[in-house]
Design a protein around this motif. Sequence first.
Motif, PDB file in Angstrom:
ATOM      1  N   GLY A  77       0.792  -1.219   0.000  1.00 12.96           N
ATOM      2  CA  GLY A  77       0.000   0.000   0.000  1.00 12.96           C
ATOM      3  C   GLY A  77       0.826   1.271   0.000  1.00 12.96           C
ATOM      4  N   LEU A  78       2.081   1.175  -0.461  1.00 13.39           N
ATOM      5  CA  LEU A  78       2.925   2.375  -0.581  1.00 13.39           C
ATOM      6  C   LEU A  78       2.720   3.045  -1.922  1.00 13.39           C
ATOM      7  CD1 LEU A  78       6.324   1.073   0.881  1.00 13.39           C
ATOM      8  CD2 LEU A  78       4.753   2.702   1.957  1.00 13.39           C
ATOM      9  N   ASP A  79       2.101   2.341  -2.862  1.00  8.85           N
ATOM     10  CA  ASP A  79       1.844   2.895  -4.187  1.00  8.85           C
ATOM     11  C   ASP A  79       0.458   2.444  -4.641  1.00  8.85           C
ATOM     12  OD1 ASP A  79       2.243   4.283  -6.517  1.00  8.85           O
ATOM     13  OD2 ASP A  79       4.070   3.203  -7.099  1.00  8.85           O
ATOM     14  N   THR A  80      -0.176   3.246  -5.493  1.00  7.08           N
ATOM     15  CA  THR A  80      -1.487   2.883  -6.020  1.00  7.08           C
ATOM     16  C   THR A  80      -1.321   1.848  -7.131  1.00  7.08           C
ATOM     17  OG1 THR A  80      -1.334   4.663  -7.630  1.00  7.08           O
ATOM     18  CG2 THR A  80      -2.444   5.163  -5.551  1.00  7.08           C
ATOM     19  N   ALA A  83      -4.593  -1.478 -12.012  1.00  6.47           N
ATOM     20  CA  ALA A  83      -5.746  -2.381 -12.047  1.00  6.47           C
ATOM     21  C   ALA A  83      -5.474  -3.543 -11.106  1.00  6.47           C
ATOM     22  CB  ALA A  83      -6.001  -2.882 -13.469  1.00  6.47           C
ATOM     23  N   GLY A  84      -6.551  -4.210 -10.694  1.00  4.24           N
ATOM     24  CA  GLY A  84      -6.411  -5.375  -9.827  1.00  4.24           C
ATOM     25  C   GLY A  84      -6.660  -5.028  -8.372  1.00  4.24           C
ATOM     26  N   ARG A  85      -6.525  -6.047  -7.517  1.00  5.54           N
ATOM     27  CA  ARG A  85      -6.880  -5.892  -6.108  1.00  5.54           C
ATOM     28  C   ARG A  85      -5.778  -6.447  -5.220  1.00  5.54           C
ATOM     29  NH1 ARG A  85     -12.743  -8.648  -5.911  1.00  5.54           N
ATOM     30  NH2 ARG A  85     -12.940  -7.552  -3.929  1.00  5.54           N
ATOM     31  N   VAL A  86      -5.627  -5.818  -4.036  1.00  6.89           N
ATOM     32  CA  VAL A  86      -4.624  -6.255  -3.065  1.00  6.89           C
ATOM     33  C   VAL A  86      -5.276  -6.338  -1.688  1.00  6.89           C
ATOM     34  CG1 VAL A  86      -2.449  -5.658  -1.909  1.00  6.89           C
ATOM     35  CG2 VAL A  86      -2.727  -5.171  -4.354  1.00  6.89           C
ATOM     36  N   TRP A  87      -4.968  -7.420  -0.974  1.00  7.01           N
ATOM     37  CA  TRP A  87      -5.448  -7.600   0.400  1.00  7.01           C
ATOM     38  C   TRP A  87      -4.265  -7.713   1.348  1.00  7.01           C
ATOM     39  CZ3 TRP A  87      -7.571  -9.753  -3.859  1.00  7.01           C
ATOM     40  CH2 TRP A  87      -8.959  -9.721  -4.018  1.00  7.01           C
ATOM     41  N   THR A  91      -7.998  -7.484   4.656  1.00  9.36           N
ATOM     42  CA  THR A  91      -8.663  -6.261   4.214  1.00  9.36           C
ATOM     43  C   THR A  91      -8.215  -5.906   2.798  1.00  9.36           C
ATOM     44  OG1 THR A  91      -8.747  -5.406   6.462  1.00  9.36           O
ATOM     45  CG2 THR A  91      -8.978  -3.798   4.681  1.00  9.36           C
ATOM     46  N   GLU A  92      -9.178  -5.579   1.943  1.00 10.82           N
ATOM     47  CA  GLU A  92      -8.802  -5.155   0.597  1.00 10.82           C
ATOM     48  C   GLU A  92      -8.299  -3.714   0.653  1.00 10.82           C
ATOM     49  OE1 GLU A  92     -11.692  -5.366  -2.577  1.00 10.82           O
ATOM     50  OE2 GLU A  92     -10.264  -4.436  -3.948  1.00 10.82           O
ATOM     51  N   ILE A  93      -6.981  -3.528   0.507  1.00 12.23           N
ATOM     52  CA  ILE A  93      -6.411  -2.186   0.674  1.00 12.23           C
ATOM     53  C   ILE A  93      -6.643  -1.328  -0.565  1.00 12.23           C
ATOM     54  CG2 ILE A  93      -4.679  -2.970   2.323  1.00 12.23           C
ATOM     55  CD1 ILE A  93      -2.573  -2.672   0.099  1.00 12.23           C
ATOM     56  N   THR A  94      -6.900  -1.959  -1.709  1.00  6.01           N
ATOM     57  CA  THR A  94      -7.130  -1.180  -2.932  1.00  6.01           C
ATOM     58  C   THR A  94      -8.480  -0.460  -2.886  1.00  6.01           C
ATOM     59  OG1 THR A  94      -7.456  -3.435  -3.825  1.00  6.01           O
ATOM     60  CG2 THR A  94      -5.599  -2.189  -4.641  1.00  6.01           C
ATOM     61  N   LEU A 101      -5.835   3.662   4.888  1.00  7.75           N
ATOM     62  CA  LEU A 101      -4.667   2.916   4.412  1.00  7.75           C
ATOM     63  C   LEU A 101      -3.457   3.203   5.294  1.00  7.75           C
ATOM     64  CD1 LEU A 101      -3.346   1.078   2.350  1.00  7.75           C
ATOM     65  CD2 LEU A 101      -2.993   3.058   0.864  1.00  7.75           C
ATOM     66  N   THR A 102      -3.269   4.469   5.664  1.00  2.77           N
ATOM     67  CA  THR A 102      -2.161   4.840   6.542  1.00  2.77           C
ATOM     68  C   THR A 102      -2.252   4.098   7.867  1.00  2.77           C
ATOM     69  OG1 THR A 102      -2.091   7.030   5.537  1.00  2.77           O
ATOM     70  CG2 THR A 102      -1.005   6.794   7.672  1.00  2.77           C
TER      71      THR A 102
END
Length: 265
Positions: A77-80, A83-87, A91-94, A101-102
């Motif tokens: 979660g340091l960069d946007t 496309a796609g999703r990150v957990w 928790t889905e951080i995207t 997020l912080t």
Amino acid sequence: MSSDTSASGATAAHGPTALRQDGVAARAAQLTKAFGEGETQVTALDSVDIDIPRGRLTAIMGPSGSGKSTLMHCLAGLDTVTAGRVWIAGTEITRLKDKELTKLRRDNIGFIFQAFNLLPTLTALENITLPTDIAGRRPDAEWVRQVVAALGLQDRLRHRPAELSGGQQQRVACARALAARPEIIFADEPTGNLDSRAGAEVLAFLRRSVDTLGQTVVMVTHDPVAASYAHRVVFLVDGRIVDEMDAPTSERVLERMKRFDASQG
Ligand code: ADP
Ligand code: MG
């Protein structure tokens, strides 16, 4: 990529926002990251599916420019993402807003960087407890004592970074990452600025933090020796995961890397 990773990734791409607590510390599904626009656009990550299992040391290995740091930054979660999703930790951080997020990063993620990133005016101990202090939490003194002892830093706690060797500074950075007992630690080329002996100490500690303290660690590296400390190595070439290896040795990792070089011409 192994079939189990792509299968779970494919499910995640269409699944609910929250992950089941199923032994996965972090997950990316169809993660794409592009920099720039038009003719100068660079696709640093191309539809990456990856599961990071809990309680394991996972190495992300690949040549320079293959997208390792970008993958780490997107997973953490340091960069946007494009496309796609990150957990992370279920928790889905995207989907999170900046503030959420912080907070999630602060409460769940530890970082170790190549350049140590210690604050020069603080002592080793103050650096180690800084993230928990900032979070307004009381560091668990017994836990910090255990981590400091495991890293052999007992006699260095009152020293400032300039009074420590590179290896000692990176061990302080490891202790700082572990102090808050995060869900997951990300290390980007953690031995890149160390000689091989100091590097070996840091790598052995990272592995021990997983095997005896139950930590989850993701380490980005281009060094086959560093990768050999991991439980599993994931190979990245041109922003795609092209292979995985369990229980790696430096010889087998080096062999695999040579085959990428050959196939790239
Ligand atoms: P690695 O860590 O494996 O060396 P990176 O993730 O740093 O690779 O970079 C992957 C690709 O994305 C490279 O082609 C790099 O030039 C490009 N890239 C990385 N960060 C940026 C950025 N901020 N702006 C433009 N291009 C970038
Ligand atoms: Mg990098």
